[in-house]
Motif scaffolding. Structure first.
Motif, PDB file in Angstrom:
ATOM      1  N   ASN A  97       8.284  -7.644  -1.714  1.00  0.00           N
ATOM      2  CA  ASN A  97       7.022  -7.997  -2.552  1.00  0.00           C
ATOM      3  C   ASN A  97       7.513  -9.105  -3.129  1.00  0.00           C
ATOM      4  OD1 ASN A  97       5.521  -7.691   0.368  1.00  0.00           O
ATOM      5  ND2 ASN A  97       3.783  -5.826  -0.746  1.00  0.00           N
ATOM      6  N   VAL A  98       8.868  -8.636  -4.042  1.00  0.00           N
ATOM      7  CA  VAL A  98       8.243  -9.270  -5.035  1.00  0.00           C
ATOM      8  C   VAL A  98       9.121 -10.445  -5.418  1.00  0.00           C
ATOM      9  CG1 VAL A  98      10.674  -8.066  -5.620  1.00  0.00           C
ATOM     10  CG2 VAL A  98       8.646  -8.555  -7.769  1.00  0.00           C
ATOM     11  N   ASP A  99       9.309 -10.626  -4.510  1.00  0.00           N
ATOM     12  CA  ASP A  99      10.477 -11.695  -4.138  1.00  0.00           C
ATOM     13  C   ASP A  99       9.068 -13.103  -2.835  1.00  0.00           C
ATOM     14  OD1 ASP A  99      12.807 -11.852  -5.921  1.00  0.00           O
ATOM     15  OD2 ASP A  99      13.293 -10.658  -3.853  1.00  0.00           O
ATOM     16  N   ARG A 100       8.216 -13.211  -2.519  1.00  0.00           N
ATOM     17  CA  ARG A 100       6.803 -13.475  -2.016  1.00  0.00           C
ATOM     18  C   ARG A 100       5.801 -13.128  -2.284  1.00  0.00           C
ATOM     19  NH1 ARG A 100       7.888 -10.028   3.050  1.00  0.00           N
ATOM     20  NH2 ARG A 100       6.905  -8.246   3.122  1.00  0.00           N
ATOM     21  N   PRO A 101       5.111 -14.459  -1.898  1.00  0.00           N
ATOM     22  CA  PRO A 101       3.833 -14.805  -2.735  1.00  0.00           C
ATOM     23  C   PRO A 101       2.104 -14.235  -2.217  1.00  0.00           C
ATOM     24  CG  PRO A 101       4.029 -16.695  -1.642  1.00  0.00           C
ATOM     25  CD  PRO A 101       5.785 -15.780  -0.950  1.00  0.00           C
ATOM     26  N   THR A 102       2.499 -13.236  -1.445  1.00  0.00           N
ATOM     27  CA  THR A 102       1.618 -12.542  -0.063  1.00  0.00           C
ATOM     28  C   THR A 102       2.357 -11.033  -0.422  1.00  0.00           C
ATOM     29  OG1 THR A 102       2.526 -13.150   1.528  1.00  0.00           O
ATOM     30  CG2 THR A 102       0.915 -14.043   1.370  1.00  0.00           C
ATOM     31  N   GLN A 103       1.177 -10.182  -0.532  1.00  0.00           N
ATOM     32  CA  GLN A 103       1.401  -8.305   0.100  1.00  0.00           C
ATOM     33  C   GLN A 103       1.369  -8.096   0.968  1.00  0.00           C
ATOM     34  OE1 GLN A 103      -1.373  -7.714  -3.645  1.00  0.00           O
ATOM     35  NE2 GLN A 103       0.420  -7.162  -4.778  1.00  0.00           N
ATOM     36  N   VAL A 104       2.533  -7.549   1.536  1.00  0.00           N
ATOM     37  CA  VAL A 104       2.556  -7.319   2.705  1.00  0.00           C
ATOM     38  C   VAL A 104       3.372  -5.905   3.401  1.00  0.00           C
ATOM     39  CG1 VAL A 104       3.889  -7.521   5.347  1.00  0.00           C
ATOM     40  CG2 VAL A 104       2.864  -9.741   3.739  1.00  0.00           C
ATOM     41  N   THR A 105       2.679  -4.695   3.642  1.00  0.00           N
ATOM     42  CA  THR A 105       2.757  -3.759   3.779  1.00  0.00           C
ATOM     43  C   THR A 105       2.766  -3.230   5.660  1.00  0.00           C
ATOM     44  OG1 THR A 105       0.340  -2.895   3.668  1.00  0.00           O
ATOM     45  CG2 THR A 105       1.388  -2.122   1.712  1.00  0.00           C
ATOM     46  N   THR A 106       1.913  -3.938   6.373  1.00  0.00           N
ATOM     47  CA  THR A 106       1.952  -3.950   8.277  1.00  0.00           C
ATOM     48  C   THR A 106       3.658  -4.596   8.842  1.00  0.00           C
ATOM     49  OG1 THR A 106       0.642  -5.876   8.019  1.00  0.00           O
ATOM     50  CG2 THR A 106      -0.241  -4.169   8.014  1.00  0.00           C
ATOM     51  N   GLY A 107       4.020  -5.517   7.859  1.00  0.00           N
ATOM     52  CA  GLY A 107       5.670  -6.163   8.825  1.00  0.00           C
ATOM     53  C   GLY A 107       4.508  -7.312   9.387  1.00  0.00           C
ATOM     54  N   VAL A 108       3.800  -7.460   9.077  1.00  0.00           N
ATOM     55  CA  VAL A 108       2.984  -8.937   9.705  1.00  0.00           C
ATOM     56  C   VAL A 108       2.660 -10.031   8.532  1.00  0.00           C
ATOM     57  CG1 VAL A 108       1.454  -9.693  10.880  1.00  0.00           C
ATOM     58  CG2 VAL A 108       2.572  -7.781  11.262  1.00  0.00           C
ATOM     59  N   ASP A 109       3.192 -10.729   8.177  1.00  0.00           N
ATOM     60  CA  ASP A 109       2.925 -11.646   6.621  1.00  0.00           C
ATOM     61  C   ASP A 109       2.224 -13.279   7.312  1.00  0.00           C
ATOM     62  OD1 ASP A 109       2.613 -12.838   4.576  1.00  0.00           O
ATOM     63  OD2 ASP A 109       4.909 -13.335   3.931  1.00  0.00           O
ATOM     64  N   ARG A 110       0.959 -12.560   8.343  1.00  0.00           N
ATOM     65  CA  ARG A 110      -0.316 -13.356   8.289  1.00  0.00           C
ATOM     66  C   ARG A 110      -1.391 -13.314   7.976  1.00  0.00           C
ATOM     67  NH1 ARG A 110       2.983 -13.365  13.248  1.00  0.00           N
ATOM     68  NH2 ARG A 110       1.424 -11.987  14.514  1.00  0.00           N
ATOM     69  N   ARG A 111      -2.134 -13.991   7.665  1.00  0.00           N
ATOM     70  CA  ARG A 111      -3.344 -13.977   7.548  1.00  0.00           C
ATOM     71  C   ARG A 111      -4.389 -12.547   7.840  1.00  0.00           C
ATOM     72  NH1 ARG A 111      -6.656 -16.720   3.497  1.00  0.00           N
ATOM     73  NH2 ARG A 111      -5.121 -18.306   3.514  1.00  0.00           N
ATOM     74  N   GLY A 112      -4.820 -12.132   7.399  1.00  0.00           N
ATOM     75  CA  GLY A 112      -6.095 -11.597   7.560  1.00  0.00           C
ATOM     76  C   GLY A 112      -5.229  -9.939   8.895  1.00  0.00           C
ATOM     77  N   GLN A 113      -3.666 -10.038   8.587  1.00  0.00           N
ATOM     78  CA  GLN A 113      -2.522  -9.214   8.884  1.00  0.00           C
ATOM     79  C   GLN A 113      -1.253  -7.924   7.975  1.00  0.00           C
ATOM     80  OE1 GLN A 113      -1.094 -10.131  13.792  1.00  0.00           O
ATOM     81  NE2 GLN A 113      -2.881 -11.537  12.837  1.00  0.00           N
ATOM     82  N   ARG A 114      -1.839  -8.160   6.754  1.00  0.00           N
ATOM     83  CA  ARG A 114      -1.088  -7.926   6.237  1.00  0.00           C
ATOM     84  C   ARG A 114      -1.176  -6.198   5.265  1.00  0.00           C
ATOM     85  NH1 ARG A 114      -1.955 -13.801   3.586  1.00  0.00           N
ATOM     86  NH2 ARG A 114      -0.141 -14.904   4.346  1.00  0.00           N
ATOM     87  N   ALA A 115      -2.336  -5.773   5.659  1.00  0.00           N
ATOM     88  CA  ALA A 115      -3.397  -4.745   5.211  1.00  0.00           C
ATOM     89  C   ALA A 115      -3.478  -3.777   6.339  1.00  0.00           C
ATOM     90  CB  ALA A 115      -3.310  -4.992   4.473  1.00  0.00           C
ATOM     91  N   TRP A 116      -2.734  -2.545   6.080  1.00  0.00           N
ATOM     92  CA  TRP A 116      -3.292  -1.345   6.804  1.00  0.00           C
ATOM     93  C   TRP A 116      -4.974  -0.836   7.009  1.00  0.00           C
ATOM     94  CZ3 TRP A 116      -0.869  -0.291  10.884  1.00  0.00           C
ATOM     95  CH2 TRP A 116       0.733  -0.375  10.551  1.00  0.00           C
ATOM     96  N   VAL A 117      -5.013  -0.914   5.933  1.00  0.00           N
ATOM     97  CA  VAL A 117      -6.491  -1.412   5.132  1.00  0.00           C
ATOM     98  C   VAL A 117      -8.098  -1.428   4.188  1.00  0.00           C
ATOM     99  CG1 VAL A 117      -6.615   1.965   6.144  1.00  0.00           C
ATOM    100  CG2 VAL A 117      -5.985   1.401   4.047  1.00  0.00           C
ATOM    101  N   PHE A 118      -6.323  -2.000   3.461  1.00  0.00           N
ATOM    102  CA  PHE A 118      -7.638  -2.703   2.199  1.00  0.00           C
ATOM    103  C   PHE A 118      -7.888  -3.985   2.514  1.00  0.00           C
ATOM    104  CE2 PHE A 118      -6.916  -5.701  -1.619  1.00  0.00           C
ATOM    105  CZ  PHE A 118      -7.130  -4.800  -2.111  1.00  0.00           C
ATOM    106  N   GLU A 119     -10.107  -3.802   1.810  1.00  0.00           N
ATOM    107  CA  GLU A 119     -10.662  -4.681   1.962  1.00  0.00           C
ATOM    108  C   GLU A 119     -10.951  -4.818   3.013  1.00  0.00           C
ATOM    109  OE1 GLU A 119      -9.336  -8.220   0.263  1.00  0.00           O
ATOM    110  OE2 GLU A 119     -10.209  -7.485  -1.856  1.00  0.00           O
ATOM    111  N   ARG A 120     -11.117  -3.587   4.063  1.00  0.00           N
ATOM    112  CA  ARG A 120     -11.078  -3.577   5.407  1.00  0.00           C
ATOM    113  C   ARG A 120     -12.168  -2.952   6.333  1.00  0.00           C
ATOM    114  NH1 ARG A 120      -7.382  -2.739   9.509  1.00  0.00           N
ATOM    115  NH2 ARG A 120      -8.438  -4.313  10.783  1.00  0.00           N
ATOM    116  N   PRO A 121     -12.858  -2.441   5.343  1.00  0.00           N
ATOM    117  CA  PRO A 121     -14.055  -1.716   5.702  1.00  0.00           C
ATOM    118  C   PRO A 121     -14.510  -2.365   6.321  1.00  0.00           C
ATOM    119  CG  PRO A 121     -14.700  -3.053   3.954  1.00  0.00           C
ATOM    120  CD  PRO A 121     -12.448  -3.106   4.042  1.00  0.00           C
ATOM    121  N   GLY A 122     -15.449  -1.067   7.451  1.00  0.00           N
ATOM    122  CA  GLY A 122     -15.999  -0.840   8.932  1.00  0.00           C
ATOM    123  C   GLY A 122     -14.961  -1.934   9.732  1.00  0.00           C
ATOM    124  N   LYS A 123     -13.781  -2.115   9.449  1.00  0.00           N
ATOM    125  CA  LYS A 123     -13.328  -2.412  10.490  1.00  0.00           C
ATOM    126  C   LYS A 123     -11.839  -1.533  11.408  1.00  0.00           C
ATOM    127  CE  LYS A 123     -13.059  -7.587   8.867  1.00  0.00           C
ATOM    128  NZ  LYS A 123     -11.718  -8.100   8.175  1.00  0.00           N
TER     129      LYS A 123
END
Length: 266
Positions: free
Chosen positions: A207-233
């Motif tokens: 992630n060091v060369d891009r402005p977004t942090q992605v761990t899912t492999g999908v660099d789209r809003r709302g789809q970049r993280a597995w669990v971070f800031e997703r409580p109740g989802k």
């Protein structure tokens, strides 16, 4: 709080802007250094050490800054108006071509370059640092520090910058999910701790060369993280609702996210 990859990227921008350039404007808008005169000095380099930023000058001085929760640096052409409200500006470093402006910086310190260890010497190996360099990446040392207190939770140990430098709540949540580890698991009970450390380093480096942090492999809003800031989802893997809680040492509690099914607490 900006994590290691964000700080690294910020330092890279400052280095491209300032390194090798003479300062034609220099303002440290903090009481302890308000009268410091850096004009005429040349910036040697700007480097990251974990979440810390070190701007080294040819005079033997270092400007030490830290972004903490909401600090940031902006770079504009010297002919442009400095960004942000004036009352938020803490540092202005100008060259013949550009202005680097530090906004809302909670830490602004000027010290001898020889004394840098007084502000960063406590840090563990830097996840994004070069291997073999002082303060750089050292997997053996990182594992040694993490395992020094086997009863401590992995969630607390990962956020402790004395163990390894660069992880914040985003990468803590994501690496624990990817490894199937509950954040309250004692370090001594974490299986494949070496793999966890190697994997989190891979995430930061990816992630060091891009402005977004992605761990899912999908660099789209709302789809970049597995669990971070997703409580109740629903968990992206099993559908179980993601949980959240705040825990940590008194006064240093941080939000933690996990999936109860994918990361069972033993």
């Amino acid at each position: 709080m900006p994590e290691g990859d964000t700080v690294f990227r910020s330092c890279a921008l400052l280095h491209r802007t300032l390194a090798g350039q003479e300062l034609t404007r220099a303002e440290l808008r903090v009481p302890q250094h308000a009268t410091a005169d850096l004009i005429g000095m040349t910036v040697r380099e700007v480097v990251a050490r974990g979440k810390h930023q070190l701007t080294r000058l040819d005079s033997g001085l270092t400007l030490h800054t830290h972004l903490r929760m909401d600090g940031t640096w902006r770079v504009v052409r010297v002919s442009e108006r400095p960004p942000g409200p004036a009352h938020q500006i803490r540092v202005v470093l100008g060259t013949a071509a550009s202005l680097a402006v530090g906004l809302r910086l909670p830490v602004v310190e000027l010290l001898s370059t020889a004394d840098e260890e007084s502000v960063v010497g406590h840090l563990g190996p830097d996840l994004l640092g070069p291997e073999g360099s002082p303060g750089g990446w050292d997997e053996t040392e990182a594992l040694k520090r993490l395992g020094a207190d086997p009863r401590r939770t992995i969630g607390e140990a990962l956020l402790d910058q004395r163990n390894l430098a660069g992880i914040g709540t985003f990468y803590r949540a994501e690496i624990c999910f990817l490894q199937g580890v509950h954040p309250r698991t004692p370090v001594g009970e974490v299986r494949e701790l070496t793999r966890l450390v190697r994997r989190v380093r891979q995430l930061l480096r990816a992630n060091v060369d891009r402005p977004t942090q992605v761990t899912t492999g999908v660099d789209r809003r709302g789809q970049r993280a597995w669990v971070f800031e997703r409580p109740g989802k629903p968990c992206r893997r099993c559908g179980t609702l993601v949980q959240v809680e705040e825990f940590g040492p008194l006064g240093k509690e941080r939000l933690s996210y996990w999936c109860p099914h994918c990361q069972p607490r033993n």
